[in-house]
Write an enzyme that holds these catalytic residues in place. Structure first.
Site, PDB file in Angstrom:
ATOM      1  N   ASP A   1       7.320  12.654  -0.978  1.00  0.00           N
ATOM      2  CA  ASP A   1       6.816  12.266  -1.071  1.00  0.00           C
ATOM      3  C   ASP A   1       5.583  12.653  -0.550  1.00  0.00           C
ATOM      4  OD1 ASP A   1       5.278  10.554  -2.833  1.00  0.00           O
ATOM      5  OD2 ASP A   1       6.245   8.810  -2.169  1.00  0.00           O
TER       6      ASP A   1
ATOM      7  N   SER B   1      -1.298  11.784  -7.343  1.00  0.00           N
ATOM      8  CA  SER B   1      -0.484  11.212  -9.012  1.00  0.00           C
ATOM      9  C   SER B   1      -1.637  10.078  -8.789  1.00  0.00           C
ATOM     10  CB  SER B   1       0.612  10.341  -7.421  1.00  0.00           C
ATOM     11  OG  SER B   1       1.875   9.644  -8.778  1.00  0.00           O
TER      12      SER B   1
END
Lengths: 513, 513
Positions: free
Chosen positions: B277, B285
């Site tokens: 991540d 995102s």
């Protein structure tokens, strides 16, 4: 923590995760997949998580598999479908019961994340990753992430050595009583570069030991094992291979049966699919196989050209230095030679078509491809010197002599007989010529696309499929003159290949008038 | 180049690549897969290439699919099986004919290779990659490689902006007549942190416009949309959503039906599976969804804790700066607040159980979870100030007032009615308490593992499944005292979850005596 009361045992009796195994015959190559009904308890527990992984056991073996949910009547209640890879790893029989549970996370995935974060990994880290790869515990996305991480964050030399060692350790290792054990390897990318059967024949005829294990094609139209198989059996186990080598001093067999560095076979498929090929992984791939094969003296052929794997001389120089450094760490005496990688070698591309080129050189036929002959004697010469069978500077002339007086040809025939009997490469029933639509001089040949044409024609699974190349760089071409002929075993494959050949463009580049 | 003669058209007639489509009901989530018999011409042409990709067309649509070979009688001759994703993208009907051919290579994959080589990508590069992702042209290994490459070679700020923009452009965009449009987002990782329905109710009660689109869970036991769905319908299309917002000033609907930044949904699944991540991807995102939703003022909640997404204050500081910088580029006025991420929020984990906490706070029930209430009023206070509904420093006290006098509760009921009718969250029929097996003080709570227990119990697909947490950090515990209660809708799911809860260990850490 503990569960409050004993009735949980009763609850566990309700786990209906025992399912009848069904072989679906779906070949995913590496990734182990279990197919389960959407309405089963495990699927309800996992939910529609993408890439969910579950543990599957049958009492004897245990694997981690990717869960694909099935919403149709493809599977009955209490049935679980398994991919071929999952079926084989579990060693299942039809109707066996498998149990599905939640797997513990793989700690080696944390090491991949460390590599992504540009940390340097140690020997145990690589060993743990490679062991999980070989045991089939990764999904394709894990393999892809590992390969990408090692390409993004260039591996340091000690990491390359650690990766090479881990890959060697994760498979079989051959040991030989003779010394030296000579070997050669070509750092890929050049169609038709099938020197191996010629080199082995020359070197073995001169008394050196060269137990050659070769690969089948992965994404190319032919591997050496595919080509050799059109002339003799190559699917020998280790004892059979030993008998051939003891009798004749050399062999050319398929390495797959021998299971040398099996992680390489898995990783290289992902690298090809992503078209990435980092220096560190290339070195580990090449050398782990050679160390596992017990080689002591090694010549590495680095073809250099715009559509070869090594694009220019500077890259070849750097790669050569690293290869030699890592080889030395493992006690291998190695040499590299850079060769012309601008166009395919010989005329044929595809197993049988390449075998014809090999035979023409070994038999000294008029019209035998001179480039293939020259490459083979040059490599054999280096090996003869490295292995002590020729004085420095005299290797190549000895190689030429052994080829000219047909000692190499006789040795090759004996090797084929020892491997199970010599045979004739087959001919393709369907052929189609692609011709130049204008005059010009050949200025470029795209190795990749030409290989793709041969592959789509059916090579290497169809042994006689592939293509014959009729032109070389610098040739002056008339309009209508044939450029290459596609060979296929069925009209469907011929058409599939021709469709690509016509639309791809730029396969054979012609100068402007 | 040209084919030499016209009989090639005759040859092409032999391409038997037209196959009857069969829906196998296999759900691979993103990856489009075609299953074909090993003995068909295309499989013979492609050979046993791992990860082979083929083009599949049905006249109306065309996709690229991964080819899995089938060696069993699962498929008849002239049949091709398709995964659900392939079936839907081709918009097929049973018995439709599909044609399989060789796809042209995707040029965007070359851009991923450039990123692997640490080159900086431009706006068009990211747009091309994201467009291919949204069109389903990547396989899972391509997605994995892209995600890994962007994590390995940290994205520069202009790359993050380009990626954010590309993701925004690749989907729908909402436009609103009102101004400002306020929004909130929590940078995940904290179970039970279900402030959204409370914040929307407070803010809308104060006259601001908050058209909230929320996600369903991906790997967690509940997304805001899952929780909200136990209290009201959330599956609204854009016109229906607009009607709710025009009437009540706010809504809490599922974003999936609205198709905001669809690339995010695909990439995030791979990131979760790889447990990577990167900051750049996280920012793209979060913000691509907000830009697409038409937000103008945004509060970002960053929970910080060892098992939260943001591990420490320094990381929170850096992430906060980057988020604000990128948000400003797109004209969004944003604030970040860091909150305590050491333990779950509220008592429930799972859709219905979290909904009960939300309702308890909105209804000012005695025993309503104070941490959830405090987080909600704090976030709402920031939004009220940012949106101009409260003076600086007075936002939180206004939020508390609106909650205390039940204006928020009345607003929430009206929103639920406008979305299609308020309903009662369901109760789970099967429950099991996990108790402490010794006395001690609670020193740690593992958010990840606790979430996993709730998920394996059936959350979020089973709305009433999940767990109730009975302890907080610092609580003194007696042996036998309940730590948490697992809720499930079937004994099988309860057992699957308990098996994990018992073997995972370390979920609730107790001090040594």
């Amino acid at each position: 923590m503990s569960t409050k009361n004993t009735e949980v045992q009763g609850i566990k009796g309700h786990i209906n995760n025992s399912l009848r195994a069904r072989r679906l015959g779906i070949d995913t190559q590496y990734e182990t997949i279990i197919f389960m009904r959407t309405d089963c308890p495990v699927c309800r527990s996992e939910g529609f998580t993408a890439h969910a992984r579950v543990k599957v056991t049958n009492g004897r073996h245990s694997i981690i598999a990717t869960l694909y949910q099935v919403s149709s009547e493809l599977l009955g209640h209490n049935e679980a479908g398994l991919s071929e890879s999952a079926w084989k790893r579990l060693d299942l029989l039809d109707g066996d019961i498998v149990t599905v549970s939640h797997p513990h996370p793989l700690s080696s995935l944390g090491k991949i994340r460390r590599k992504i974060n540009a940390e340097r990994l140690g020997a145990e880290d690589f060993q743990e990753i490679i062991d999980d790869v070989v045991a089939g515990r990764y999904s394709d996305i894990h393999l892809s992430s590992f390969v990408t991480a090692c390409s993004s964050n260039t591996l340091a030399l000690d990491e390359v050595i650690a990766l090479t060692w881990a890959m060697t350790q994760a498979g079989e290792r051959l040991k030989w009583k003779k010394h030296p054990i000579v070997d050669k390897h070509c750092v890929g990318g050049l169609p038709g570069n099938r020197t191996t059967p010629i080199v082995v024949s020359i070197v073995a005829a001169c008394g050196l030991t060269m137990p050659k294990t070769s690969s089948r094609a992965i994404t190319s139209p032919a591997g050496t094992a595919d080509t050799m198989e059109t002339m003799a059996p190559v699917d020998l186990d280790i004892p059979a291979m030993r008998r051939v080598v003891e009798k004749e001093g050399g062999c050319v067999v398929w390495g797959g049966a021998v299971r040398l560095s099996p992680a390489d076979d898995t990783l290289i498929r992902v690298e090809r699919a992503l078209e990435i090929d980092s220096e560190g992984q290339l070195i580990a791939s090449v050398l782990s196989k050679k160390i596992a094969a017990g080689s002591t003296h090694l010549v590495l052929d680095l073809p250099v050209g715009p559509t070869a794997k090594v694009k220019d001389a500077a890259l070849a120089q750097r790669l050569s230095e690293s290869l030699l450094l890592v080889a030395r760490q493992f006690g291998i005496e190695a040499r590299t030679i850079t060769t012309d990688g601008n166009q395919p070698v010989g005329r044929g591309i595809g197993p049988a078509l390449e075998a014809r080129d090999v035979l023409a050189v070994l038999q000294n036929r008029p019209g035998a491809p001179g480039d293939l002959r020259h490459r083979a004697t040059s490599l054999a010469g280096q090996l003869l010197e490295l292995g002590g069978a020729a004085n420095v500077g005299e290797g190549e002339s000895l190689a030429i002599q052994v080829l000219d007086d047909e000692r190499a040809w006789r040795k090759f025939q004996r090797i084929c007989e020892a491997q199970g009997g010599m045979r004739e490469p087959p001919n393709a029933p369907y052929r189609h010529e692609i011709a130049a639509h204008r005059r010009g001089t050949v200025t470029s040949i795209d190795n990749h696309r030409l290989a793709r044409v041969a592959k789509l024609a059916g090579a290497p699974d169809d042994k006689s499929a592939g293509l014959e190349l009729h032109v070389r760089l610098g040739d002056a071409i008339e309009a209508g003159q044939p450029l290459f002929t596609v060979h296929a075993e069925s009209p469907g494959e011929l058409a599939y290949s021709l469709e690509y050949a016509e639309t791809a463009g730029g396969i054979i580049g012609l100068s402007e008038e």
